[in-house]
Motif scaffolding. Structure first.
Motif, PDB file in Angstrom:
ATOM      1  N   THR A 184     -12.544   3.713   2.451  1.00  0.00           N
ATOM      2  CA  THR A 184     -11.341   4.084   1.705  1.00  0.00           C
ATOM      3  C   THR A 184     -11.715   4.787   0.401  1.00  0.00           C
ATOM      4  O   THR A 184     -11.095   5.783   0.011  1.00  0.00           O
ATOM      5  N   ASP A 211      -0.997   3.593   7.772  1.00  0.00           N
ATOM      6  CA  ASP A 211      -1.439   4.397   6.626  1.00  0.00           C
ATOM      7  C   ASP A 211      -0.721   5.735   6.590  1.00  0.00           C
ATOM      8  O   ASP A 211      -0.271   6.194   5.536  1.00  0.00           O
ATOM      9  N   PHE A 251       0.026   3.724  -2.814  1.00  0.00           N
ATOM     10  CA  PHE A 251      -1.234   4.458  -2.747  1.00  0.00           C
ATOM     11  C   PHE A 251      -1.001   5.929  -2.412  1.00  0.00           C
ATOM     12  O   PHE A 251      -1.676   6.814  -2.941  1.00  0.00           O
ATOM     13  N   THR A 264     -13.648  -0.826   2.265  1.00  0.00           N
ATOM     14  CA  THR A 264     -13.357  -0.240   0.952  1.00  0.00           C
ATOM     15  C   THR A 264     -14.297   0.921   0.642  1.00  0.00           C
ATOM     16  O   THR A 264     -13.914   1.853  -0.072  1.00  0.00           O
ATOM     17  N   GLN A 320      -6.751  -2.612  -2.992  1.00  0.00           N
ATOM     18  CA  GLN A 320      -7.311  -2.211  -1.702  1.00  0.00           C
ATOM     19  C   GLN A 320      -6.657  -2.997  -0.568  1.00  0.00           C
ATOM     20  O   GLN A 320      -7.299  -3.773   0.147  1.00  0.00           O
ATOM     21  N   VAL A 321      -5.365  -2.789  -0.426  1.00  0.00           N
ATOM     22  CA  VAL A 321      -4.596  -3.572   0.537  1.00  0.00           C
ATOM     23  C   VAL A 321      -4.922  -3.178   1.974  1.00  0.00           C
ATOM     24  O   VAL A 321      -5.022  -4.035   2.853  1.00  0.00           O
ATOM     25  N   GLY A 322      -5.102  -1.885   2.231  1.00  0.00           N
ATOM     26  CA  GLY A 322      -5.427  -1.450   3.586  1.00  0.00           C
ATOM     27  C   GLY A 322      -6.676  -2.126   4.131  1.00  0.00           C
ATOM     28  O   GLY A 322      -6.660  -2.712   5.227  1.00  0.00           O
ATOM     29  N   THR A 333       3.669  -1.240  -6.742  1.00  0.00           N
ATOM     30  CA  THR A 333       2.353  -1.881  -6.688  1.00  0.00           C
ATOM     31  C   THR A 333       2.438  -3.323  -7.139  1.00  0.00           C
ATOM     32  O   THR A 333       1.870  -4.227  -6.511  1.00  0.00           O
ATOM     33  N   THR A 384       2.825   5.684   5.472  1.00  0.00           N
ATOM     34  CA  THR A 384       2.931   5.677   4.013  1.00  0.00           C
ATOM     35  C   THR A 384       2.742   7.077   3.449  1.00  0.00           C
ATOM     36  O   THR A 384       3.348   7.438   2.443  1.00  0.00           O
ATOM     37  N   ARG A 444       0.807  -1.225   0.000  1.00  0.00           N
ATOM     38  CA  ARG A 444       0.000   0.000   0.000  1.00  0.00           C
ATOM     39  C   ARG A 444       0.833   1.265   0.000  1.00  0.00           C
ATOM     40  O   ARG A 444       0.277   2.368  -0.041  1.00  0.00           O
TER      41      ARG A 444
END
Length: 430
Positions: free
Chosen positions: A360, A166, A44, A357, A136-138, A197, A169, A41
């Motif tokens: 997000t 998060d 992102f 998701t 949508q890794v988180g 990615t 990142t 992630r």
């Protein structure tokens, strides 16, 4: 009608009695998805700023750059919930592998078109699959924590830990993207994002042992239903849209501000300061044993965010802007953490990846709208006018939250799912 699920005692139950980061990280199997999840992630946080910097370089317009980034964000927001729903039903690996392949190809295509000075509509066309395929890794990591810590007090700590991850990142990503775009090549940010990615996504997908079972919801007698049908989720979506307006407004406005003073390299530093405030407050939130109901924490924290964001437009120096950015960042984490924590009590287990998701995606949609509006304001009005976007977005979201906050309460009526690790804890599910 009450449906009850029980679990055998596990070694993790002793950790659950003493919530804390140390106990959380000793959860069996956690590191197998945490490390590749962080790598997957990381891109992102690089995507939007990389698009803004590349397209602004090739077109000379922040409005065009913001619009291209906005198309990517809108596309992600629209497709992310369906990705989450597919992951709930068919498994994360089945969704993740094709997703990272599509994202890599479309991201590189967008880069090539921008460098070739293709018309803006062509950039928009390439931006659609780039955003739609963002992994949508988180939410997937959060869903794995939900399986590991079902019914445990460590869930709040896990939500805080994920928020900190998060934000880490968002400290590293913009700094890396800005450094690559300004010191190496304007396209280096997007190229690196695509490569990370692909590598991180495939490594995360390889961790099959920790992904939620697609049959888990069936054992819990919870039907497959859209998370969007839960009223509390819809309220959280609006609040997360406001948070997205802060991210998007800050990205464009900080880039325009540092460009106007002849110090574009400070963009990553200022945005990193903003994200660092978010990360630090996230660490603090996870270390606190909260006695205040999460609904009240969300309202109070969001009011503080709206107040802090309302002062950004008046900042006219690097130091003042850095200080305000740090304060705004510190107000975001409590709202994010509390929102994700509420999902645990509002949404059935079989729809949680989708719910995450949606949230997000709401951040991405708010960010997309913000970069578009902020870019237009920066082009057409005075320098710093883009900072009006975070103020407007958070105030509107706060008004909605205050009006509909009762929908965030866990209701005692309806179906009940009892969850626990070695014991039974009844939790109402809308």
């Amino acid at each position: 009608m009450a449906s009850t699920v029980t679990h055998e005692p596990s070694k993790d139950s002793s950790a659950a009695s003493r919530p804390g980061y140390g106990q959380l990280l000793r959860t069996r199997g956690a590191w197998t998805f945490l490390v590749p999840g962080f790598a997957a992630r990381q891109p992102f946080a690089m995507l939007t700023i990389s698009i803004v910097l590349l397209v602004q370089h090739t077109t000379g317009s922040y409005g065009a750059a913001g619009a291209a980034a906005a198309v990517t964000g809108v596309s992600m927001a629209l497709f992310a919930p369906y990705s989450g729903r597919l992951a709930d039903r068919h498994g994360q690996r089945a969704v993740l592998i094709p997703g990272v392949l599509v994202h890599t190809v479309s991201g590189l295509t967008l880069t090539a078109l921008a460098l070739a000075h293709a018309p803006l509509w062509a950039l928009f066309v390439a931006a659609v699959p780039t955003g739609a395929s963002v992994p949508q890794v988180g939410p997937m990591v959060r869903a794995r924590w939900g399986v590991k810590l079902q019914g445990s007090p460590l869930m709040t700590t896990a939500a805080a830990f994920e928020s900190v991850t998060d934000e880490l990142t968002f400290v590293v990503g913009p700094l890396l993207a800005t450094a690559l775009c300004t010191a190496v090549d304007p396209a280096a940010g997007l190229v690196t994002e695509a490569a990370l990615t692909l590598l991180g996504g495939l490594l995360f997908a390889a961790q099959k042992s920790t992904q939620p079972s697609v049959t888990a919801a069936g054992h819990a007698r919870v039907e497959h239903t859209s998370a969007l049908r839960v009223p509390g989720v819809r309220v959280l979506i609006v609040t997360f849209l406001g948070i997205g307006s802060v991210f998007g407004g800050m990205q464009v406005s900080l880039a325009a501000f540092t460009e106007s003073i002849g110090e574009p390299g400070l963009n990553g530093v200022l945005y990193g300061t903003f994200a660092a405030g978010n990360m630090l407050s996230g660490i603090a939130c996870g270390a606190i044993v909260w006695k205040v109901a999460p609904q009240r924490r969300l309202v109070v924290g969001y009011a503080a965010l709206a107040l802090a964001a309302s002062g950004l437009w008046a900042a006219h120096s690097v130091l003042v802007l850095a200080g305000l950015g740090l304060l705004v960042g510190m107000c975001i984490a409590p709202a994010l953490i509390t929102g994700y924590t509420l999902v645990e009590s509002l949404v059935p287990a079989g729809a949680r990846t989708e719910a995450f998701t949606w949230l997000t995606g709401a951040v991405a949609l708010g960010q997309a709208a913000a970069v578009t509006v902020a870019g237009q304001l920066e082009d057409r009005l005075w320098g710093g006018a883009g900072f009006l976007v975070p103020m407007g977005g958070t105030l509107l979201a706060l008004a909605t939250l205050l009006a509909l906050r009762s929908r965030l309460a866990t209701r005692s009526a309806g179906r009940t799912v009892a969850r626990g690790v070695g014991h039974r804890v009844p939790v109402a599910v809308d």
